[in-house]
Scaffold this motif. Structure first.
Motif, PDB file in Angstrom:
ATOM      1  N   PHE A 135      -3.934   6.620  -1.068  1.00 27.48           N
ATOM      2  CA  PHE A 135      -3.949   5.416  -1.918  1.00 27.48           C
ATOM      3  C   PHE A 135      -4.543   4.093  -0.975  1.00 27.48           C
ATOM      4  O   PHE A 135      -4.865   3.084  -1.284  1.00 27.48           O
ATOM      5  N   MET A 136      -3.753   4.243   0.291  1.00 28.28           N
ATOM      6  CA  MET A 136      -3.690   3.208   1.188  1.00 28.28           C
ATOM      7  C   MET A 136      -5.232   2.985   1.608  1.00 28.28           C
ATOM      8  O   MET A 136      -5.838   1.982   1.641  1.00 28.28           O
ATOM      9  N   GLU A 173      -1.068   2.972 -12.182  1.00 23.67           N
ATOM     10  CA  GLU A 173       0.109   2.326 -11.509  1.00 23.67           C
ATOM     11  C   GLU A 173       1.554   3.111 -11.594  1.00 23.67           C
ATOM     12  O   GLU A 173       2.390   3.166 -10.727  1.00 23.67           O
ATOM     13  N   PHE A 194       5.957   6.664  -4.826  1.00 23.52           N
ATOM     14  CA  PHE A 194       6.949   5.606  -3.889  1.00 23.52           C
ATOM     15  C   PHE A 194       8.299   6.267  -4.043  1.00 23.52           C
ATOM     16  O   PHE A 194       9.018   6.393  -3.118  1.00 23.52           O
ATOM     17  N   ILE A 232       8.063  -1.308   5.954  1.00 18.32           N
ATOM     18  CA  ILE A 232       7.056  -1.275   4.893  1.00 18.32           C
ATOM     19  C   ILE A 232       7.734  -1.489   3.686  1.00 18.32           C
ATOM     20  O   ILE A 232       6.878  -2.084   2.722  1.00 18.32           O
ATOM     21  N   TYR A 286       7.715  -5.117   3.141  1.00 15.73           N
ATOM     22  CA  TYR A 286       6.383  -5.766   3.248  1.00 15.73           C
ATOM     23  C   TYR A 286       5.786  -5.420   1.818  1.00 15.73           C
ATOM     24  O   TYR A 286       5.299  -6.252   1.073  1.00 15.73           O
ATOM     25  N   LEU A 287       6.268  -4.352   1.320  1.00 16.24           N
ATOM     26  CA  LEU A 287       5.591  -3.872   0.062  1.00 16.24           C
ATOM     27  C   LEU A 287       6.366  -4.719  -1.175  1.00 16.24           C
ATOM     28  O   LEU A 287       5.520  -5.313  -2.043  1.00 16.24           O
ATOM     29  N   HIS A 289       4.968  -8.236  -0.932  1.00 16.73           N
ATOM     30  CA  HIS A 289       3.511  -8.111  -1.524  1.00 16.73           C
ATOM     31  C   HIS A 289       3.616  -8.054  -2.825  1.00 16.73           C
ATOM     32  O   HIS A 289       2.625  -8.832  -3.384  1.00 16.73           O
ATOM     33  N   MET A 290       4.217  -7.345  -3.588  1.00 21.17           N
ATOM     34  CA  MET A 290       4.290  -7.190  -5.179  1.00 21.17           C
ATOM     35  C   MET A 290       4.648  -8.798  -5.440  1.00 21.17           C
ATOM     36  O   MET A 290       4.172  -8.984  -6.453  1.00 21.17           O
ATOM     37  N   ARG A 298       1.398  -9.490  -6.820  1.00 20.69           N
ATOM     38  CA  ARG A 298       1.392  -8.752  -8.197  1.00 20.69           C
ATOM     39  C   ARG A 298       1.899  -9.519  -9.512  1.00 20.69           C
ATOM     40  O   ARG A 298       1.265  -9.587 -10.375  1.00 20.69           O
ATOM     41  N   HIS A 309      -2.128 -15.077 -12.302  1.00 16.87           N
ATOM     42  CA  HIS A 309      -3.353 -14.907 -11.755  1.00 16.87           C
ATOM     43  C   HIS A 309      -4.461 -15.767 -12.177  1.00 16.87           C
ATOM     44  O   HIS A 309      -5.758 -15.386 -12.011  1.00 16.87           O
ATOM     45  N   PHE A 320      -8.113 -13.668  -8.512  1.00 16.66           N
ATOM     46  CA  PHE A 320      -7.368 -13.067  -7.320  1.00 16.66           C
ATOM     47  C   PHE A 320      -8.147 -13.336  -6.245  1.00 16.66           C
ATOM     48  O   PHE A 320      -7.379 -13.467  -5.092  1.00 16.66           O
ATOM     49  N   MET A 341      -6.473 -16.452  -4.959  1.00 18.66           N
ATOM     50  CA  MET A 341      -4.931 -16.511  -4.689  1.00 18.66           C
ATOM     51  C   MET A 341      -4.884 -15.799  -3.354  1.00 18.66           C
ATOM     52  O   MET A 341      -3.987 -16.120  -2.471  1.00 18.66           O
ATOM     53  N   PHE A 388      -5.934  -3.952   7.264  1.00 14.34           N
ATOM     54  CA  PHE A 388      -5.136  -4.913   6.347  1.00 14.34           C
ATOM     55  C   PHE A 388      -4.827  -6.302   7.095  1.00 14.34           C
ATOM     56  O   PHE A 388      -5.148  -7.539   6.626  1.00 14.34           O
ATOM     57  N   ILE A 408      -8.282  -8.242   7.684  1.00 14.03           N
ATOM     58  CA  ILE A 408      -8.696  -8.921   6.653  1.00 14.03           C
ATOM     59  C   ILE A 408      -7.931 -10.233   6.764  1.00 14.03           C
ATOM     60  O   ILE A 408      -8.564 -11.277   6.539  1.00 14.03           O
TER      61      ILE A 408
HETATM   62  C1  HEM Z   1      -5.345  -7.308   3.022  1.00 18.87           C
HETATM   63  C2  HEM Z   1      -4.112  -6.774   2.579  1.00 18.87           C
HETATM   64  C3  HEM Z   1      -3.863  -6.735   1.087  1.00 18.87           C
HETATM   65  C4  HEM Z   1      -4.445  -7.263   0.006  1.00 18.87           C
HETATM   66  C5  HEM Z   1      -5.456  -8.486   0.124  1.00 18.87           C
HETATM   67  C6  HEM Z   1      -3.884  -6.687  -1.250  1.00 18.87           C
HETATM   68  C7  HEM Z   1      -4.282  -7.119  -2.448  1.00 18.87           C
HETATM   69  C8  HEM Z   1      -3.544  -6.875  -3.503  1.00 18.87           C
HETATM   70  C9  HEM Z   1      -3.810  -7.128  -4.828  1.00 18.87           C
HETATM   71  C10 HEM Z   1      -4.451  -8.648  -5.191  1.00 18.87           C
HETATM   72  C11 HEM Z   1      -2.916  -6.723  -5.699  1.00 18.87           C
HETATM   73  C12 HEM Z   1      -2.592  -6.948  -7.192  1.00 18.87           C
HETATM   74  C13 HEM Z   1      -3.561  -6.301  -8.090  1.00 18.87           C
HETATM   75  C14 HEM Z   1      -3.100  -6.208  -9.780  1.00 18.87           C
HETATM   76  O1  HEM Z   1      -2.299  -7.476 -10.050  1.00 18.87           O
HETATM   77  O2  HEM Z   1      -3.237  -5.370 -10.402  1.00 18.87           O
HETATM   78  C15 HEM Z   1      -2.238  -5.443  -4.973  1.00 18.87           C
HETATM   79  C16 HEM Z   1      -1.272  -4.416  -5.365  1.00 18.87           C
HETATM   80  C17 HEM Z   1      -0.940  -3.456  -4.703  1.00 18.87           C
HETATM   81  N1  HEM Z   1      -0.897  -3.421  -3.471  1.00 18.87           N
HETATM   82 FE1  HEM Z   1      -2.112  -4.501  -2.053  1.00 18.87          FE
HETATM   83  N2  HEM Z   1      -3.370  -5.738  -0.773  1.00 18.87           N
HETATM   84  C18 HEM Z   1      -3.259  -5.673   0.358  1.00 18.87           C
HETATM   85  C19 HEM Z   1      -2.405  -4.573   1.282  1.00 18.87           C
HETATM   86  C20 HEM Z   1      -1.533  -3.767   0.952  1.00 18.87           C
HETATM   87  C21 HEM Z   1      -0.612  -2.740   1.491  1.00 18.87           C
HETATM   88  C22 HEM Z   1      -0.555  -2.756   3.286  1.00 18.87           C
HETATM   89  C23 HEM Z   1       0.076  -2.119   0.689  1.00 18.87           C
HETATM   90  C24 HEM Z   1       1.057  -1.153   1.054  1.00 18.87           C
HETATM   91  C25 HEM Z   1       1.867  -1.155   1.920  1.00 18.87           C
HETATM   92  C26 HEM Z   1      -0.313  -2.271  -0.518  1.00 18.87           C
HETATM   93  C27 HEM Z   1       0.115  -1.910  -1.755  1.00 18.87           C
HETATM   94  C28 HEM Z   1      -0.037  -2.307  -3.020  1.00 18.87           C
HETATM   95  C29 HEM Z   1       0.349  -1.733  -4.074  1.00 18.87           C
HETATM   96  C30 HEM Z   1       1.274  -0.461  -4.304  1.00 18.87           C
HETATM   97  C31 HEM Z   1      -0.167  -2.396  -5.347  1.00 18.87           C
HETATM   98  C32 HEM Z   1       0.312  -2.293  -6.807  1.00 18.87           C
HETATM   99  C33 HEM Z   1      -0.927  -1.343  -7.496  1.00 18.87           C
HETATM  100  C34 HEM Z   1      -1.813  -1.925  -8.192  1.00 18.87           C
HETATM  101  O3  HEM Z   1      -1.307  -2.890  -9.026  1.00 18.87           O
HETATM  102  O4  HEM Z   1      -3.149  -1.761  -8.003  1.00 18.87           O
HETATM  103  N3  HEM Z   1      -1.299  -3.376  -0.635  1.00 18.87           N
HETATM  104  N4  HEM Z   1      -2.662  -5.586  -3.726  1.00 18.87           N
END
Ligand code: HEM
Length: 227
Positions: free
Chosen positions: A30-31, A65, A72, A117, A120-121, A124-125, A129, A133, A137, A140, A201, A204
């Motif tokens: 997935f990553m 999702e 996880f 992590i 961080y997660l 991030h959410m 998430r 929005h 995106f 944002m 990541f 970026i």
């Molecule tokens: C450059 C770094 C990253 C960016 C720009 C980014 C961007 C995004 C965005 C915009 C979403 C939301 C999509 C939605 O609302 O459905 C998302 C969801 C998510 N991200 Fe990231 N992400 C990054 C790094 C990571 C990393 C390092 C992880 C894990 C540690 C991660 C795990 C997730 C997960 C589990 C979701 C939820 C699944 C989903 O809704 O598709 N992300 N990410």
């Protein structure tokens, strides 16, 4: 249906370690996919927003999702369980000998990188998430990365992720019994490659922090004027 196999996955130590290994490998996959998605940020607003909106409008996305959330949860639960079990069964003085016998920084810090992590997660959410929005995106994400604090969190989180996977990927194959004099070096090298890719990541976020997208846009603009 024969449930013996499923029962063994939960009730035996090898079963729990195998669950941790399989879910870990799937999360690693997935990553890589998620990194690929986010590399679209470098292509610009239309490409990134187009892809995310396509994903969100896809009826199977909520199912994916849910699957991801399950991965996880199983990975974390099995990981904590295996750790507690190992701790309770470890011979006296084991902690002091952790660094002996060919342990790497990655293997000795698995618990700490796992915790980092998770933080961080969750961050991030909460920031990408479960927010409004409506601005789009691309706006944002790139807007957030212009903050040094925000990007520092991403750099630290990505480093923890890379360190975790530097041991986790090869360890997962070992747990699943995939070991061969010819293929083990390849598996180790592959694990390191996936781990290093996680620094993507961080790169970026640094790209947007240092306004490199704007410089690229300006350079393109100048080329148009000169022509
Ligand atoms: C450059 C770094 C990253 C960016 C720009 C980014 C961007 C995004 C965005 C915009 C979403 C939301 C999509 C939605 O609302 O459905 C998302 C969801 C998510 N991200 Fe990231 N992400 C990054 C790094 C990571 C990393 C390092 C992880 C894990 C540690 C991660 C795990 C997730 C997960 C589990 C979701 C939820 C699944 C989903 O809704 O598709 N992300 N990410």
């Amino acid at each position: 249906m024969d449930t013996t196999f499923l029962k063994r996955l939960i009730t035996t130590s090898l079963g729990r370690k195998s669950l941790m290994a399989v879910t870990g490998l799937l999360l690693g996959a997935f990553m890589l996919i998620h990194l690929g998605e986010n590399l679209l940020l470098l292509k610009g607003e239309t490409a990134y927003n187009g892809w995310v909106e396509f994903l969100l409008s896809n009826p199977i996305t909520p199912l994916l999702e849910l699957g991801l959330l399950l991965l996880f949860l199983v990975h974390i639960t099995a990981g904590v369980w295996v750790r507690v079990e190992d701790f309770l069964n470890a011979p006296r003085g084991y902690e002091a000998r952790r660094w002996q016998g060919g342990r790497t920084i990655g293997s000795a810090t698995m618990l700490y990188t796992a915790a980092a992590i998770l933080v961080y997660l969750v961050y991030h959410m909460l920031t990408f998430r479960f927010v409004d929005h409506s601005m789009g995106f691309y706006q944002m994400v790139t807007g957030a990365f212009r903050s040094p604090v925000f990007t520092s969190i991403y750099v630290a989180g990505s480093a923890a992720l890379a360190l975790h996977l530097s041991h986790g990927m090869q360890s997962a194959f070992q747990t699943l019994g995939v070991s061969h004099p010819k293929y083990t070096p390849l598996i180790k090298a592959g694990g390191w490659l996936v781990a290093l890719a996680m620094l993507g990541f961080a790169l970026i976020s640094l790209y947007f922090l240092f306004n490199m997208d704007l410089k690229a846009a300006e350079a393109g603009f100048q080329v148009i004027i000169i022509r």
